[in-house]
Design an enzyme around this catalytic site. Structure first.
Site, mmCIF file in Angstrom:
data_model
loop_
_atom_site.group_PDB
_atom_site.id
_atom_site.type_symbol
_atom_site.label_atom_id
_atom_site.label_comp_id
_atom_site.label_asym_id
_atom_site.label_seq_id
_atom_site.Cartn_x
_atom_site.Cartn_y
_atom_site.Cartn_z
ATOM 1 N N PRO A 214 0.824 -1.209 0.000
ATOM 2 C CA PRO A 214 0.000 0.000 0.000
ATOM 3 C C PRO A 214 0.861 1.264 0.000
ATOM 4 C CG PRO A 214 0.221 -0.811 2.228
ATOM 5 C CD PRO A 214 1.038 -1.742 1.364
ATOM 6 N N VAL A 215 0.289 2.364 -0.516
ATOM 7 C CA VAL A 215 1.020 3.621 -0.580
ATOM 8 C C VAL A 215 0.031 4.728 -0.935
ATOM 9 C CG1 VAL A 215 1.607 3.505 -3.038
ATOM 10 C CG2 VAL A 215 3.185 4.643 -1.477
ATOM 11 N N ILE A 319 -4.535 6.408 -4.078
ATOM 12 C CA ILE A 319 -4.381 5.551 -2.902
ATOM 13 C C ILE A 319 -4.275 4.116 -3.391
ATOM 14 C CG2 ILE A 319 -5.425 4.663 -0.790
ATOM 15 C CD1 ILE A 319 -6.898 7.294 -0.486
ATOM 16 N N GLU A 320 -3.166 3.477 -3.101
ATOM 17 C CA GLU A 320 -3.005 2.040 -3.349
ATOM 18 C C GLU A 320 -3.289 1.347 -2.024
ATOM 19 O OE1 GLU A 320 -2.086 0.175 -5.981
ATOM 20 O OE2 GLU A 320 -1.493 1.651 -7.497
ATOM 21 N N CYS A 321 -4.451 0.693 -1.926
ATOM 22 C CA CYS A 321 -4.908 0.179 -0.632
ATOM 23 C C CYS A 321 -4.672 -1.324 -0.523
ATOM 24 C CB CYS A 321 -6.381 0.506 -0.422
ATOM 25 S SG CYS A 321 -7.527 -0.327 -1.549
#
Length: 356
Positions: A214-215, A319-321
């Site tokens: 995530p990031v 958003i990389e969740c």
């Protein structure tokens, strides 16, 4: 419980609009998908003429959590506002006053399933399918375009980027991951997002929710940021063929110090809000740090004002969740809470973004 399919996503938006007519607007996008599906956007907010936040989900088909997360956020906001209560996402709490501020003081545009054809194919035929379902005469693996490489920002990577940049896109229609499409904004899914930005000038921030790193990413994705050489921008053809090389001095994508400070601060707010849910850290990073990209939604949103100053400045984020594309539902529920917390924290901070 299981993940929503595209029809269920649309039904959920219809039901929320019917249940909360004074706090919503159901917007029908003008461009049907290649398989004939119509997508809609739910505007959550009781007032006009206020700052807007656009949330995108389902751009990449195999990333199943984002559409559910955005539908859940809309339902949570509307229910809490209707009852006059706050919201709790794990260890993160939002008060009734904060919920009221978001619903009555701004507009949240929820576009949960940008690419329904791809999602349907991923959920029924090929779980790792990423693209849309644009047909191609050669068929087979030559079907589909990566919607998040199809926006009109440095789309023609063969001309705009250095040959050794390793920019993550492709001109090959048979590339199963990152085919950019036959032209910029060729895809109906892309054009629906562009249409929304064109017709809703109140939108000042865009967040494209993906998985799974995530990031939290902010502009730019084309090259390393720099704030001292304003002539070095995506608009200047003198720098074509130089972009995208890591740690070189030939080119850096210009961002004003004020904008860099704003996107860094807003990203940190989202990071803190996510971590408060259950302690998971979503690091903040310039999008280029993940890998160089062209034609991405977040860069396109931010670039519009520079290409045409009459357009609203829109700060773009991704958003990389989570950590997997299709986690178990128990894990998906936790990731959904993280996304909801990040989005609410950002909504509460949108007025801090400097206007164009």
């Amino acid at each position: 419980m299981t993940y929503l399919n595209p029809a269920e996503v649309e039904s959920a938006l219809e039901n929320l609009a019917a249940a909360y007519p004074s706090a919503t607007e159901l917007i029908t996008c003008p461009n049907p998908t290649h398989e004939g599906r119509t997508t809609r956007v739910l505007r959550v907010g009781t007032r006009s003429g206020v700052d807007g936040l656009l949330l995108l989900g389902g751009v990449h088909a195999r990333e199943w959590v984002p559409p559910d997360a955005l539908v859940s956020l809309a339902a949570d906001l509307l229910e809490a506002h209707g009852l006059g209560t706050g919201l709790v996402y794990g260890g993160q709490r939002y008060t009734a006053d904060e919920v009221r501020h978001v619903v009555e003081g701004m507009a949240v545009y929820v576009f949960p399933c940008v690419n329904p054809d791809g999602r349907a194919h991923s959920q029924t035929a090929d779980p790792l399918w990423r693209k849309n379902r644009r047909p191609h005469p050669r068929g087979g693996g030559c079907v589909g375009v990566d919607v998040n490489r199809n926006f009109d920002f440095l789309w023609d990577h063969t001309a705009k980027f250095a040959p050794d940049s390793r920019v993550a896109t492709s001109a090959d229609p048979c590339d199963r991951q990152v085919y950019r499409g036959p032209s910029a904004a060729s895809e109906p899914e892309t054009r629906n997002v562009v249409w929304l930005l064109d017709t809703r000038p109140d939108i000042r921030v865009l967040v494209d929710v993906h998985s799974a790193v995530p990031v939290i990413l902010h502009a730019w994705g084309s090259d390393e940021n720099q704030s001292t050489r304003p002539e070095q921008t995506f608009l200047d053809p003198r720098f074509d063929g130089l972009r995208g090389r890591p740690r070189d001095s030939a080119y850096g994508e210009y961002i004003t110090p004020a904008d860099l400070g704003a996107v860094s601060a807003l990203s940190q707010r989202m990071r803190d809000a996510v971590k408060a849910v259950r302690g998971v850290d979503y690091p903040v990073e310039q999008a280029y740090g993940l890998y160089p990209t062209s034609g991405a939604s977040d860069d396109y949103a931010y670039s519009r004002h520079f290409a045409d100053p009459a357009k609203t400045k829109v700060h773009g984020f991704t958003i990389e969740c989570g950590r997997t594309f299709q986690p178990s539902w128990a894990e998906a529920e936790q990731v959904i809470r993280e996304v909801g917390s990040a989005a609410l924290a950002l909504a509460l901070a949108v007025p801090a973004a400097p206007p164009g």
